[in-house]
Design a protein around this motif. Structure first.
Motif, PDB file in Angstrom:
ATOM      1  N   ASP A 214       0.819  -1.225   0.000  1.00 45.19           N
ATOM      2  CA  ASP A 214       0.000   0.000   0.000  1.00 45.19           C
ATOM      3  C   ASP A 214       0.845   1.264   0.000  1.00 45.19           C
ATOM      4  OD1 ASP A 214      -2.322  -1.603   0.175  1.00 45.19           O
ATOM      5  OD2 ASP A 214      -2.105  -1.713   2.351  1.00 45.19           O
ATOM      6  N   THR A 215       2.095   1.179  -0.469  1.00 42.10           N
ATOM      7  CA  THR A 215       2.962   2.346  -0.481  1.00 42.10           C
ATOM      8  C   THR A 215       3.751   2.401  -1.782  1.00 42.10           C
ATOM      9  OG1 THR A 215       3.224   2.264   1.930  1.00 42.10           O
ATOM     10  CG2 THR A 215       4.841   3.551   0.704  1.00 42.10           C
ATOM     11  N   ASP A 216       3.699   3.535  -2.455  1.00 40.11           N
ATOM     12  CA  ASP A 216       4.547   3.791  -3.624  1.00 40.11           C
ATOM     13  C   ASP A 216       5.807   4.524  -3.174  1.00 40.11           C
ATOM     14  OD1 ASP A 216       3.056   2.701  -5.739  1.00 40.11           O
ATOM     15  OD2 ASP A 216       1.811   4.501  -5.918  1.00 40.11           O
ATOM     16  N   VAL A 217       6.944   4.148  -3.721  1.00 41.08           N
ATOM     17  CA  VAL A 217       8.184   4.888  -3.523  1.00 41.08           C
ATOM     18  C   VAL A 217       8.436   5.694  -4.793  1.00 41.08           C
ATOM     19  CG1 VAL A 217      10.645   4.782  -3.015  1.00 41.08           C
ATOM     20  CG2 VAL A 217       9.084   3.108  -1.992  1.00 41.08           C
ATOM     21  N   SER A 249      15.892   1.983 -10.512  1.00 42.84           N
ATOM     22  CA  SER A 249      14.771   1.073 -10.805  1.00 42.84           C
ATOM     23  C   SER A 249      13.450   1.698 -10.383  1.00 42.84           C
ATOM     24  CB  SER A 249      14.983  -0.266 -10.094  1.00 42.84           C
ATOM     25  OG  SER A 249      14.842  -0.141  -8.691  1.00 42.84           O
ATOM     26  N   TRP A 250      13.444   2.433  -9.254  1.00 42.83           N
ATOM     27  CA  TRP A 250      12.212   3.085  -8.826  1.00 42.83           C
ATOM     28  C   TRP A 250      11.841   4.234  -9.768  1.00 42.83           C
ATOM     29  CZ3 TRP A 250      13.889   3.250  -2.997  1.00 42.83           C
ATOM     30  CH2 TRP A 250      13.636   1.999  -2.425  1.00 42.83           C
ATOM     31  N   ALA A 251      12.846   4.954 -10.235  1.00 45.10           N
ATOM     32  CA  ALA A 251      12.571   6.060 -11.155  1.00 45.10           C
ATOM     33  C   ALA A 251      11.928   5.565 -12.439  1.00 45.10           C
ATOM     34  CB  ALA A 251      13.863   6.817 -11.457  1.00 45.10           C
ATOM     35  N   ALA A 252      12.267   4.328 -12.830  1.00 44.11           N
ATOM     36  CA  ALA A 252      11.732   3.770 -14.079  1.00 44.11           C
ATOM     37  C   ALA A 252      10.389   3.080 -13.891  1.00 44.11           C
ATOM     38  CB  ALA A 252      12.745   2.783 -14.653  1.00 44.11           C
ATOM     39  N   THR A 253       9.917   3.013 -12.639  1.00 44.36           N
ATOM     40  CA  THR A 253       8.663   2.305 -12.349  1.00 44.36           C
ATOM     41  C   THR A 253       7.547   3.307 -12.081  1.00 44.36           C
ATOM     42  OG1 THR A 253       9.920   0.503 -11.331  1.00 44.36           O
ATOM     43  CG2 THR A 253       7.559   0.604 -10.851  1.00 44.36           C
ATOM     44  N   PRO A 254       6.488   3.304 -12.877  1.00 48.19           N
ATOM     45  CA  PRO A 254       5.394   4.249 -12.614  1.00 48.19           C
ATOM     46  C   PRO A 254       4.675   3.919 -11.311  1.00 48.19           C
ATOM     47  CG  PRO A 254       4.912   2.843 -14.518  1.00 48.19           C
ATOM     48  CD  PRO A 254       6.260   2.464 -14.038  1.00 48.19           C
ATOM     49  N   GLY A 257      -0.480   4.004  -7.707  1.00 49.04           N
ATOM     50  CA  GLY A 257      -1.668   4.632  -7.142  1.00 49.04           C
ATOM     51  C   GLY A 257      -1.976   4.133  -5.758  1.00 49.04           C
ATOM     52  N   ALA A 258      -0.937   3.721  -5.000  1.00 48.09           N
ATOM     53  CA  ALA A 258      -1.119   3.215  -3.638  1.00 48.09           C
ATOM     54  C   ALA A 258      -1.585   4.345  -2.722  1.00 48.09           C
ATOM     55  CB  ALA A 258       0.198   2.626  -3.122  1.00 48.09           C
ATOM     56  N   PRO A 259      -2.235   3.996  -1.605  1.00 50.98           N
ATOM     57  CA  PRO A 259      -2.774   5.045  -0.716  1.00 50.98           C
ATOM     58  C   PRO A 259      -1.713   5.861   0.010  1.00 50.98           C
ATOM     59  CG  PRO A 259      -3.165   2.847   0.186  1.00 50.98           C
ATOM     60  CD  PRO A 259      -2.668   2.645  -1.198  1.00 50.98           C
ATOM     61  N   ARG A 260      -0.472   5.347   0.115  1.00 55.00           N
ATOM     62  CA  ARG A 260       0.603   6.098   0.758  1.00 55.00           C
ATOM     63  C   ARG A 260       1.782   6.220  -0.198  1.00 55.00           C
ATOM     64  NH1 ARG A 260      -1.301   3.046   5.188  1.00 55.00           N
ATOM     65  NH2 ARG A 260       0.113   1.339   4.656  1.00 55.00           N
ATOM     66  N   ARG A 261       2.532   7.318  -0.020  1.00 54.18           N
ATOM     67  CA  ARG A 261       3.678   7.567  -0.890  1.00 54.18           C
ATOM     68  C   ARG A 261       4.885   7.985  -0.047  1.00 54.18           C
ATOM     69  NH1 ARG A 261      -0.881   8.517  -2.749  1.00 54.18           N
ATOM     70  NH2 ARG A 261      -1.118  10.336  -1.382  1.00 54.18           N
TER      71      ARG A 261
END
Length: 470
Positions: A214-217, A249-254, A257-261
């Motif tokens: 539930d978290t996007d980096v 790798s995170w920069a290349a990953t869209p 839409g997780a509830p936390r960032r």
């Protein structure tokens, strides 16, 4: 027979005791701690969701249960407690392993606003340190800023993003679990003043952010590209190179839409904390009416050829009702010992305490108070061994001095009531019982009163003299 006191029961203190009994077949060691609980930062600094690291307690326990080592908790040394000079009367040698007990400040306007804390205070709260009196960290906050890019910063960012399902199996105190479960924080900014190649976190801890449910980096490719080593990491040390690869790798990953960032930001230097509503402490009255922090003003920095950064005169305000600074630790003076205020350490030579440049017989240091807050837990082992080697080289000149066969009766006659090992085991039992009552596993007791009450349930513990029956 050599009698040694080790002040501090964290890793440096326990490793010191271990080296002593390994290298001297007769030495007797008392490990003193002002807390009734052993293990220092392993108990009160390692994040509760890091069970593997916390399991190091089992190794430390084995040492403290050695037949020639005795744990004495609840013994304050220094101001308000036992003077170092008194310990020198009771033991042939004393090794101070008291760590770095305070944190560094940012030194910027608004740092005193409600909602601005040190990461140390936040960690103490969710780790149930009995000195923690702070509360309300996440109450009313929607966005948090963690200033710093080391492992402690990663820890607190991760704890802010964890959900109750993940935290409930840990030993986190119930009040902290309840508060974090109700948290409305959805934006977590972790910010460094330099570039990604200079961040201090380790790759394992960094990667863990990417596994949070539930978290996007989120990272900004253009921002990170300001770092020349980000564009070409081939010349970096292995850890920094791997960090850059993870960030790439995170920069290349869209985002999903997780509830936390969690947003990792670089080349931003905090210059001011703004009160909610945008009021700057630099503008007009300093009376902010008790309002909490509402944003952090950062200055964009740029890399200098010498590896440092310089300000650019461009600013950005980042919304945050919770600000946690994680910019390093610092040792504090211990009454009765010399102290170098510049380095935050006790002056020493190979662990031997120096007073006015000369070795002070029978006084030694190990751990952060010796070398400063550097390294990982394992770094304390060779540091302790160096000090113990010095101590045992000095032992023939120390052991001739007459000291009590057992210092414990003397400490008691001085008005102290140390918590011995059975008392600590009683605390462990009480924490297990509390966990069962809450439908959880072990749950830490959160304050001095509950810890001491539990320790006094130890049937082997003698009451203070003024409470003994006539």
């Amino acid at each position: 027979m050599l009698h040694v006191a080790v002040v501090g029961s964290g890793p440096s203190g326990v490793y010191t005791a271990q080296s002593l009994v390994q290298l001297d077949p007769e030495v007797r060691v008392d490990v003193l701690d002002r807390l009734p609980c052993p293990y220092g930062l392993v108990r009160y600094g390692v994040a509760p969701d890091h069970e593997k690291i916390k399991s190091l307690q089992n190794n430390l326990r084995t040492v403290l249960e050695h037949e020639r080592i005795r744990f004495l908790g609840g013994v304050e040394v220094g101001a308000g407690g036992v003077d170092p000079a008194r310990l020198g009367e009771l033991y042939h040698a004393v090794v101070y392993c008291v760590g770095a007990a305070t944190d560094r400040h940012l030194g910027i306007p608004g740092e005193e606003l409600p909602g601005s804390w040190s990461a140390t205070e936040f960690v103490s709260w969710y780790s149930a340190h009995p000195d923690s009196v702070a509360d309300g960290f996440v109450l009313g906050a929607r966005s948090a800023a963690v200033i710093g890019v080391g492992n402690v910063a990663v820890d607190v960012a991760r704890m802010l993003a964890r959900g109750v399902t993940e935290l409930s199996p840990t030993d986190m105190p119930q009040a902290a679990l309840t508060a974090l479960a109700a948290s409305e924080i959805t934006e977590i900014h972790m910010v460094g003043r330099r570039g990604p190649s200079q961040a201090r976190f380790t790759t394992k801890e960094l990667r863990e952010l990417g596994t949070l449910p539930d978290t996007d980096v989120i990272v900004d490719e253009e921002e990170m590209a300001l770092d020349p080593a980000y564009r070409d990491p081939s010349g970096l040390p292995a850890t920094q190179r791997r960090n850059v690869e993870v960030l790439r790798s995170w920069a290349a990953t869209p985002p999903r839409g997780a509830p936390r960032r969690i947003r990792l930001r670089f080349f931003l230097r905090p210059v001011e904390l703004l009160a909610a509503g945008g009021t700057s402490p630099l503008e007009g009255s300093r009376d902010l009416g008790g309002r909490r922090v509402g944003a952090v003003r950062f200055e964009r920095t740029a890399p200098d050829p010498d590896g440092s950064v310089k300000g650019t005169g461009r600013y950005e305000d980042v919304e945050a009702q919770l600000v946690l600074r994680s910019v390093g630790y610092r040792g504090v003076p211990l009454q009765g010992l010399p102290f170098d205020a510049k380095s935050g350490t006790v002056p020493h030579r190979a662990g031997r305490v120096l007073r006015d440049g000369a070795v002070s017989p029978g006084e030694y240091v190990a751990g952060w108070i010796k070398r400063g807050p550097t390294g990982v837990i394992g770094t304390n082992r060779p540091c302790a061994k160096e000090t113990v080697t010095s101590l045992l080289e000095d032992a023939p000149g120390l052991v001739g001095r007459e000291v009590p066969e057992d210092a414990l009766p003397c400490l008691r006659s001085d008005g102290l009531t140390p918590v011995e090992w059975p008392g600590w085991l009683a605390i462990e039992r009480a924490e297990a019982e509390l966990g069962v009552s809450l439908g959880r596993s072990v749950v830490k007791l959160p304050d001095w009163q509950s810890l001491m009450t539990a320790a006094q349930r130890d049937p082997q513990r003698q009451p203070p003299r003024d409470q003994q029956p006539a």
